[in-house]
Design an enzyme around this catalytic site. Structure first.
Site, mmCIF file in Angstrom:
data_model
loop_
_atom_site.group_PDB
_atom_site.id
_atom_site.type_symbol
_atom_site.label_atom_id
_atom_site.label_comp_id
_atom_site.label_asym_id
_atom_site.label_seq_id
_atom_site.Cartn_x
_atom_site.Cartn_y
_atom_site.Cartn_z
ATOM 1 N N CYS A 318 25.385 33.658 9.564
ATOM 2 C CA CYS A 318 26.280 32.546 9.233
ATOM 3 C C CYS A 318 26.430 32.500 7.721
ATOM 4 O O CYS A 318 25.475 32.768 6.990
ATOM 5 C CB CYS A 318 25.661 31.247 9.751
ATOM 6 N N GLU A 352 27.207 39.391 11.958
ATOM 7 C CA GLU A 352 27.192 39.029 13.381
ATOM 8 C C GLU A 352 28.615 38.831 13.878
ATOM 9 O O GLU A 352 29.458 38.262 13.201
ATOM 10 C CB GLU A 352 26.378 37.743 13.559
#
Length: 452
Positions: A318, A352
């Site tokens: 993130c 990710e």
């Protein structure tokens, strides 16, 4: 109505005769008096028509109030212009009458981050469209989705939700449709939030939260924050300072050792990230918090997180730059920093998935600048494997980046990089500036190892 065919004029000033007789004669008689009288008569007729129209319009407006959820209408935005919106939610104004509501609206032309509560006077009630039954609308959307799987639904809603099917997407939007916290105070900034964040139930009645900028504890009132700041002994994020260059510092925070800080950081980040899941179990993550430092302490400008152990070679889970610090190169710095850590680990890394549109744009820019800089300086042949070893960028990311730039061809069973200097310069110029550089000499860090 008087028909032209039935109206005959004898001479100037004479009274015309019509099929309607007296009514038309009276109207014509009024017209042959002075010019002022004609104006007065016309104004009276027009005024009466306007009054009747206004009354009818007012009655129609009153019958449609309060507006139903799902109503589409024009709303006056901060630019003073009217934009099409959809009513997402409504709530009664305290102490108001039966129709005294305010409405939470989504601007069809803009990202969800601009959704907001508006007053009735901001809405153009004459533009109200018939409310579409939500269940019927969902069925229609579902049918369209099955026929057009590859078509984006709505970029302002879907951005970052590529992994969700239509039903899951609607469930996500239903749960997060109303922004629960409107503003936060963090350090010297008051920041408007963008999205819903699932704060504990006791904060449901708050529209503004006050954060301690060092420990990230949040409170309902300014007085609580002021009392807290007198007792809080932190002047920087809890954790190890692993980088300092000038006024910039990076701190590594272990989610297992600093669980409350990690959870508070996730609550804060979710206010500005629509596409990420909030992780309550922060034990599995490391947080890298970037700060600007002065004599008052180290003030967070952004962060990225990564899993302690990732089977997919993810080096970033993130990433966020807080709104007051955006467009200063910090986002690019955070991406570059994540790859410097991968180099120290002796591994290749990749962010990710799924990436949002903006996320992919940022990463594609970083990959382009790094790879083309090497290709410009390198003499002789170089393989994708060698590029990956030099940059810690995953081979698949290198391949897709060079293919998107049309710098790679498939010849005799293998990929060949075609690096014409002029083409490289053109692509580098299009990729833009690289932002702040990471001074590797000032990175003091050892890879994470689980302690027994």
């Amino acid at each position: 109505m008087v028909s032209i065919d039935t109206l005959t004029t004898t001479e100037k000033g004479a009274t015309p005769t019509t099929a309607n007789g007296q009514a038309a004669a009276a109207a014509a008689a009024a017209a042959v008096v002075t010019d002022g009288a004609i104006v007065q008569y016309t104004a009276a007729v027009e005024s009466n028509g306007i009054q009747m129209d206004t009354d009818a319009s007012r009655k129609r407006r009153m019958t449609m109030l309060p507006l139903e959820v799902g109503t589409r209408v024009l709303c006056r935005w901060r630019d003073g212009k009217y934009h099409p919106v959809k009513v997402i939610e409504r709530r009664k104004l305290p102490g108001g009458g039966g129709n005294d509501y305010e409405y939470y609206v989504h601007y069809n032309e803009f990202n969800r981050r601009l959704d907001e509560w508006v007053k009735l006077e901001q809405l153009d009630l004459d533009s109200v469209e018939t409310v579409v039954d939500e269940k019927v609308e969902d069925k229609v959307t579902s049918l369209k989705m099955t026929r057009h799987q590859k078509r984006k639904i709505d970029e302002t809603h879907v951005e970052g939700h590529e992994e969700l099917d239509a039903a899951s997407l609607r469930e996500h939007e239903e749960f997060t449709k109303v922004k629960n916290i409107a503003t936060i105070e963090l350090g010297r900034y008051e920041i408007e939030t963008w999205y819903f964040s699932p704060f504990p139930p006791e904060y449901n009645d708050c529209t503004k939260l006050f954060f301690c900028e060092f420990c990230l504890n949040f409170m309902k009132r300014k007085e609580q924050l002021q009392r807290h700041m007198k007792k809080c002994d932190l002047k920087h994020p809890p954790g190890d300072e692993i980088y300092r260059s000038g006024t910039l510092s990076m701190f590594e925070v272990d989610g297992k050792k600093n669980k409350v800080y990690g959870q508070n950081l996730c609550y804060l980040a979710k206010l500005f990230l629509d596409h990420k899941t909030l992780y309550y179990d922060v034990d599995l993550f490391l947080f890298y918090v970037l700060c600007e430092c002065d004599d008052r302490g180290c003030h967070m400008v952004g962060y990225f997180s990564k899993e302690k152990h990732s089977e997919e070679s993810y080096n970033l889970a993130c990433i966020l730059t807080l709104p007051p610090y955006q467009r200063k190169g910090y986002g690019k710095f955070l991406i570059a920093f994540s790859y410097e850590l991968s180099k120290k680990e002796g591994k290749v890394g990749t962010p990710e998935r799924p990436l949002s549109d903006l996320g992919l744009l940022s990463y594609r820019g970083y990959w382009t600048r790094v790879l083309l800089d090497i290709l410009k300086k390198h003499k002789g042949n170089i393989s994708i494997k060698e590029l990956s070893d030099m940059t810690a960028i995953k081979a698949e990311d290198i391949l897709t980046t060079l293919q998107s730039l049309e710098l790679i061809q498939y010849r005799k069973g293998q990929h060949v990089i075609c690096a014409d200097p002029k083409v490289l310069d053109r692509h580098l110029k299009a990729a833009g500036r690289g932002g702040l550089d990471v001074d590797v000499c000032k990175l003091i860090w050892t890879p994470y190892k689980e302690q027994n």
